[in-house]
Design an enzyme around this catalytic site. Structure first.
Site, PDB file in Angstrom:
ATOM      1  N   THR A 132      26.631 -20.552  65.122  1.00  0.00           N
ATOM      2  CA  THR A 132      25.937 -19.484  65.846  1.00  0.00           C
ATOM      3  C   THR A 132      25.213 -18.533  64.895  1.00  0.00           C
ATOM      4  O   THR A 132      25.613 -18.391  63.727  1.00  0.00           O
ATOM      5  CB  THR A 132      26.974 -18.697  66.677  1.00  0.00           C
ATOM      6  N   ASP A 133      24.219 -17.832  65.427  1.00  0.00           N
ATOM      7  CA  ASP A 133      23.536 -16.796  64.628  1.00  0.00           C
ATOM      8  C   ASP A 133      24.407 -15.551  64.453  1.00  0.00           C
ATOM      9  O   ASP A 133      24.109 -14.693  63.630  1.00  0.00           O
ATOM     10  CB  ASP A 133      22.189 -16.419  65.261  1.00  0.00           C
ATOM     11  N   GLU A 134      25.499 -15.475  65.235  1.00  0.00           N
ATOM     12  CA  GLU A 134      26.312 -14.252  65.191  1.00  0.00           C
ATOM     13  C   GLU A 134      27.018 -14.080  63.846  1.00  0.00           C
ATOM     14  O   GLU A 134      27.480 -12.985  63.523  1.00  0.00           O
ATOM     15  CB  GLU A 134      27.313 -14.234  66.356  1.00  0.00           C
ATOM     16  N   TYR A 158      35.263 -13.406  67.041  1.00  0.00           N
ATOM     17  CA  TYR A 158      34.572 -14.672  67.300  1.00  0.00           C
ATOM     18  C   TYR A 158      33.653 -15.037  66.138  1.00  0.00           C
ATOM     19  O   TYR A 158      33.755 -16.128  65.563  1.00  0.00           O
ATOM     20  CB  TYR A 158      33.763 -14.593  68.607  1.00  0.00           C
ATOM     21  N   LYS A 162      33.828 -18.151  63.389  1.00  0.00           N
ATOM     22  CA  LYS A 162      32.753 -19.146  63.221  1.00  0.00           C
ATOM     23  C   LYS A 162      32.249 -19.124  61.776  1.00  0.00           C
ATOM     24  O   LYS A 162      31.965 -20.167  61.194  1.00  0.00           O
ATOM     25  CB  LYS A 162      31.597 -18.869  64.186  1.00  0.00           C
TER      26      LYS A 162
HETATM   27  P1  NAD Z   1      32.182 -23.331  75.611  1.00  0.00           P
HETATM   28  O1  NAD Z   1      33.221 -22.298  75.465  1.00  0.00           O
HETATM   29  O2  NAD Z   1      31.402 -23.439  76.873  1.00  0.00           O
HETATM   30  O3  NAD Z   1      32.810 -24.787  75.361  1.00  0.00           O
HETATM   31  C1  NAD Z   1      33.722 -25.043  74.325  1.00  0.00           C
HETATM   32  C2  NAD Z   1      34.379 -26.383  74.622  1.00  0.00           C
HETATM   33  O4  NAD Z   1      35.284 -26.670  73.532  1.00  0.00           O
HETATM   34  C3  NAD Z   1      35.214 -26.402  75.905  1.00  0.00           C
HETATM   35  O5  NAD Z   1      34.959 -27.591  76.618  1.00  0.00           O
HETATM   36  C4  NAD Z   1      36.644 -26.383  75.398  1.00  0.00           C
HETATM   37  O6  NAD Z   1      37.555 -27.039  76.272  1.00  0.00           O
HETATM   38  C5  NAD Z   1      36.504 -27.124  74.084  1.00  0.00           C
HETATM   39  N1  NAD Z   1      37.578 -26.813  73.132  1.00  0.00           N
HETATM   40  C6  NAD Z   1      38.086 -25.589  72.838  1.00  0.00           C
HETATM   41  N2  NAD Z   1      39.064 -25.723  71.921  1.00  0.00           N
HETATM   42  C7  NAD Z   1      39.144 -27.044  71.616  1.00  0.00           C
HETATM   43  C8  NAD Z   1      39.952 -27.801  70.729  1.00  0.00           C
HETATM   44  N3  NAD Z   1      40.887 -27.222  69.970  1.00  0.00           N
HETATM   45  N4  NAD Z   1      39.765 -29.134  70.659  1.00  0.00           N
HETATM   46  C9  NAD Z   1      38.849 -29.742  71.452  1.00  0.00           C
HETATM   47  N5  NAD Z   1      38.056 -29.074  72.318  1.00  0.00           N
HETATM   48  C10 NAD Z   1      38.213 -27.742  72.393  1.00  0.00           C
HETATM   49  O7  NAD Z   1      31.213 -23.126  74.353  1.00  0.00           O
HETATM   50  P2  NAD Z   1      29.663 -23.439  74.208  1.00  0.00           P
HETATM   51  O8  NAD Z   1      28.896 -22.264  74.637  1.00  0.00           O
HETATM   52  O9  NAD Z   1      29.374 -24.770  74.782  1.00  0.00           O
HETATM   53  O10 NAD Z   1      29.545 -23.515  72.617  1.00  0.00           O
HETATM   54  C11 NAD Z   1      29.671 -24.754  71.930  1.00  0.00           C
HETATM   55  C12 NAD Z   1      29.492 -24.474  70.446  1.00  0.00           C
HETATM   56  O11 NAD Z   1      28.206 -23.909  70.218  1.00  0.00           O
HETATM   57  C13 NAD Z   1      30.496 -23.473  69.892  1.00  0.00           C
HETATM   58  O12 NAD Z   1      30.881 -23.902  68.616  1.00  0.00           O
HETATM   59  C14 NAD Z   1      29.721 -22.168  69.803  1.00  0.00           C
HETATM   60  O13 NAD Z   1      30.216 -21.365  68.760  1.00  0.00           O
HETATM   61  C15 NAD Z   1      28.340 -22.690  69.503  1.00  0.00           C
HETATM   62  N6  NAD Z   1      27.225 -21.823  69.946  1.00  0.00           N
HETATM   63  C16 NAD Z   1      27.192 -21.355  71.228  1.00  0.00           C
HETATM   64  C17 NAD Z   1      26.106 -20.580  71.639  1.00  0.00           C
HETATM   65  C18 NAD Z   1      25.989 -20.074  73.048  1.00  0.00           C
HETATM   66  O14 NAD Z   1      25.087 -19.284  73.347  1.00  0.00           O
HETATM   67  N7  NAD Z   1      26.839 -20.490  73.978  1.00  0.00           N
HETATM   68  C19 NAD Z   1      25.081 -20.281  70.728  1.00  0.00           C
HETATM   69  C20 NAD Z   1      25.154 -20.786  69.430  1.00  0.00           C
HETATM   70  C21 NAD Z   1      26.225 -21.559  69.056  1.00  0.00           C
HETATM   71  P1  TYD Z   2      27.221 -12.843  76.006  1.00  0.00           P
HETATM   72  O1  TYD Z   2      26.617 -13.731  77.043  1.00  0.00           O
HETATM   73  O2  TYD Z   2      28.695 -12.571  76.070  1.00  0.00           O
HETATM   74  O3  TYD Z   2      26.810 -13.447  74.583  1.00  0.00           O
HETATM   75  P2  TYD Z   2      26.997 -12.810  73.087  1.00  0.00           P
HETATM   76  O4  TYD Z   2      27.881 -11.637  73.142  1.00  0.00           O
HETATM   77  O5  TYD Z   2      27.621 -13.956  72.370  1.00  0.00           O
HETATM   78  O6  TYD Z   2      25.611 -12.477  72.632  1.00  0.00           O
HETATM   79  O7  TYD Z   2      26.477 -11.458  76.052  1.00  0.00           O
HETATM   80  C1  TYD Z   2      25.081 -11.374  75.873  1.00  0.00           C
HETATM   81  C2  TYD Z   2      24.718  -9.909  75.829  1.00  0.00           C
HETATM   82  O8  TYD Z   2      24.980  -9.350  77.127  1.00  0.00           O
HETATM   83  C3  TYD Z   2      25.568  -9.107  74.851  1.00  0.00           C
HETATM   84  O9  TYD Z   2      24.762  -8.089  74.260  1.00  0.00           O
HETATM   85  C4  TYD Z   2      26.638  -8.484  75.734  1.00  0.00           C
HETATM   86  C5  TYD Z   2      25.915  -8.272  77.044  1.00  0.00           C
HETATM   87  N1  TYD Z   2      26.770  -8.338  78.264  1.00  0.00           N
HETATM   88  C6  TYD Z   2      26.683  -7.317  79.220  1.00  0.00           C
HETATM   89  O10 TYD Z   2      25.917  -6.342  79.056  1.00  0.00           O
HETATM   90  N2  TYD Z   2      27.462  -7.413  80.336  1.00  0.00           N
HETATM   91  C7  TYD Z   2      28.323  -8.441  80.534  1.00  0.00           C
HETATM   92  O11 TYD Z   2      29.051  -8.442  81.563  1.00  0.00           O
HETATM   93  C8  TYD Z   2      28.387  -9.487  79.568  1.00  0.00           C
HETATM   94  C9  TYD Z   2      29.321 -10.662  79.743  1.00  0.00           C
HETATM   95  C10 TYD Z   2      27.574  -9.399  78.436  1.00  0.00           C
END
Ligand code: NAD
Ligand code: TYD
Length: 351
Positions: A132-134, A158, A162
């Site tokens: 992630t970019d975070e 988080y 990561k």
């Molecule tokens: P998510 O929470 O929707 O899904 C995570 C999945 O991993 C779930 O299916 C969960 O059951 C599985 N999981 C958790 N622990 C596990 C373990 N110990 N072994 C096997 N499986 C396990 O997350 P997401 O949004 O799909 O993110 C996927 C990846 O992408 C993550 O690594 C996250 O850090 C990264 N990412 C997410 C975003 C975003 O905006 N959602 C952006 C950039 C990077």
């Molecule tokens: P989120 O979807 O949790 O992603 P991330 O924190 O990983 O960027 O949140 C996106 C943005 O929205 C973040 O600045 C937090 C804000 N947010 C709210 O304002 N209200 C909410 O209920 C949630 C879940 C997030």
């Protein structure tokens, strides 16, 4: 054969579905099915012989080692993680266990597996770590977007977990020669997004007549990318990325939370008008801010664009409309994933 971890979650499931639509190559999908993992996301490929689902954890060394030995995948793509910042604030332990210890065990299993393979196999093998970019922390308003050489300054449990996993991946390349690739992507949105995250939560709450919670002043900025564009970037990095390198992925769609929420309300006003023609915007409520809330994220995607010729297909306008349409057409999905433990989380977070 490729091995995908976390393929029942939001991005992993989109990746699996897109992969099987585009390739003949089979997938082993390892997912422990936390609250965020949902087999319904995989319903359309459940009987596909190219998709083998295995319920289990990346932290289970013996299980992963056995899967590697028996399937001999040419690549492992690690999507498995705990991924929600707010949950990491309430309970960081799981984030350390999954994101740090889990990634470490996965790397160890791969290291052991590769040690027994011949050089040709080792050279073509890839471990792709989805991050992630975070990890880069928070940007000031006029600061340049994150490039790959930006220093790591994670601010939440988080993002710290990561960041730690990214460092382990890097170390396994430098120390043991593991052929790794890392992607650091901005905020994703699209189908199958669990409704604890901003965009699906807003859609769900708007349609349920509940308040739409905006943290603090709502002027935090995120850089949004349609999930299928993230998946295409991952495929491109897997095919052509240079071993040991990291690639930042983003859609150049910087928006404040307030403007994202207003856009969602306007699309809903059009596609699912309220009976009295009121706007969903009247449900917007400013609530207590997230502790340590990062103000701005933005990705400089020049490297992946230049070196791998990757471009997103969707603009925010096209992607967000598709997303709202998907949620309107799949209300049963949201209904199913928002039962049980979801309710406890919402009560706790927005009490
Ligand atoms: P998510 O929470 O929707 O899904 C995570 C999945 O991993 C779930 O299916 C969960 O059951 C599985 N999981 C958790 N622990 C596990 C373990 N110990 N072994 C096997 N499986 C396990 O997350 P997401 O949004 O799909 O993110 C996927 C990846 O992408 C993550 O690594 C996250 O850090 C990264 N990412 C997410 C975003 C975003 O905006 N959602 C952006 C950039 C990077
Ligand atoms: P989120 O979807 O949790 O992603 P991330 O924190 O990983 O960027 O949140 C996106 C943005 O929205 C973040 O600045 C937090 C804000 N947010 C709210 O304002 N209200 C909410 O209920 C949630 C879940 C997030």
């Amino acid at each position: 054969m490729i091995l995908v971890t976390g393929g029942a979650g939001f991005i992993g499931a989109n990746f699996v579905l897109d992969w099987l639509a585009l390739h003949d190559e089979p997938i082993v999908n390892l997912d422990v099915l936390t609250y965020a993992g949902n087999l319904e996301n995989l319903a359309s490929v459940w009987n596909d012989p190219r998709h083998l689902f295995v319920k289990g954890s990346i932290a289970d060394y013996d299980l992963v080692a056995g899967l590697l030995r028996s399937h001999r995948p040419r690549a492992v793509l690690n999507f498995a993680a705990e991924s929600h910042v707010d949950r990491s604030i309430h309970g960081p332990e799981e984030f350390i266990q999954t994101n740090v210890v889990g990634t470490f065990r996965l790397l160890e299993a791969i290291r052991g597996f590769l040690a027994l393979q011949d050089e040709t196999f080792r050279e073509s093998f890839r471990f792709l770590h989805v991050s992630t970019d975070e990890v880069y922390g928070s940007l000031a308003p006029a600061e340049a977007a994150f490039s790959e050489d930006r220093k790591y300054e994670p601010n939440s449990p988080y993002s710290a977990s990561k960041a730690a996993s990214d460092h382990l991946v890097r170390a396994y390349h430098h120390t043991y020669g593991l052929p790794v690739l890392t992607t650091n992507c901005s905020n994703n949105y699209g189908p199958y997004h669990f409704p604890e995250k901003l965009i699906p939560l807003v859609i769900h709450n708007a349609l349920s007549g509940k308040q739409i919670p905006i943290y603090g002043d709502g002027m935090q900025v995120r850089d949004w990318l349609f999930v299928k564009d993230h998946c295409s970037a991952i495929r491109r990095v897997l095919e052509s990325g240079k071993v040991g390198e990291t690639y930042n992925v983003g859609g150049r769609n910087e928006l404040t939370n307030l403007s994202v929420v207003n856009t969602l309300c306007e699309i809903l006003d059009e596609l699912r008008p309220l009976p009295d023609r009121a706007s969903y915007k009247s449900q917007i409520t400013l609530v207590r801010d997230r502790p340590g809330h990062d103000r701005r994220y933005a990705i400089d995607a020049a490297k992946i664009e230049r070196e791998l010729n990757w471009r997103p297909r969707e603009t925010f306008d096209t992607g967000i409309r598709k997303t709202v349409e998907w949620y309107l057409a799949n209300e049963a999905w949201t209904e199913n994933v928002t039962s049980g433990s979801y309710r406890q989380w919402i009560d706790r977070q927005y009490q």
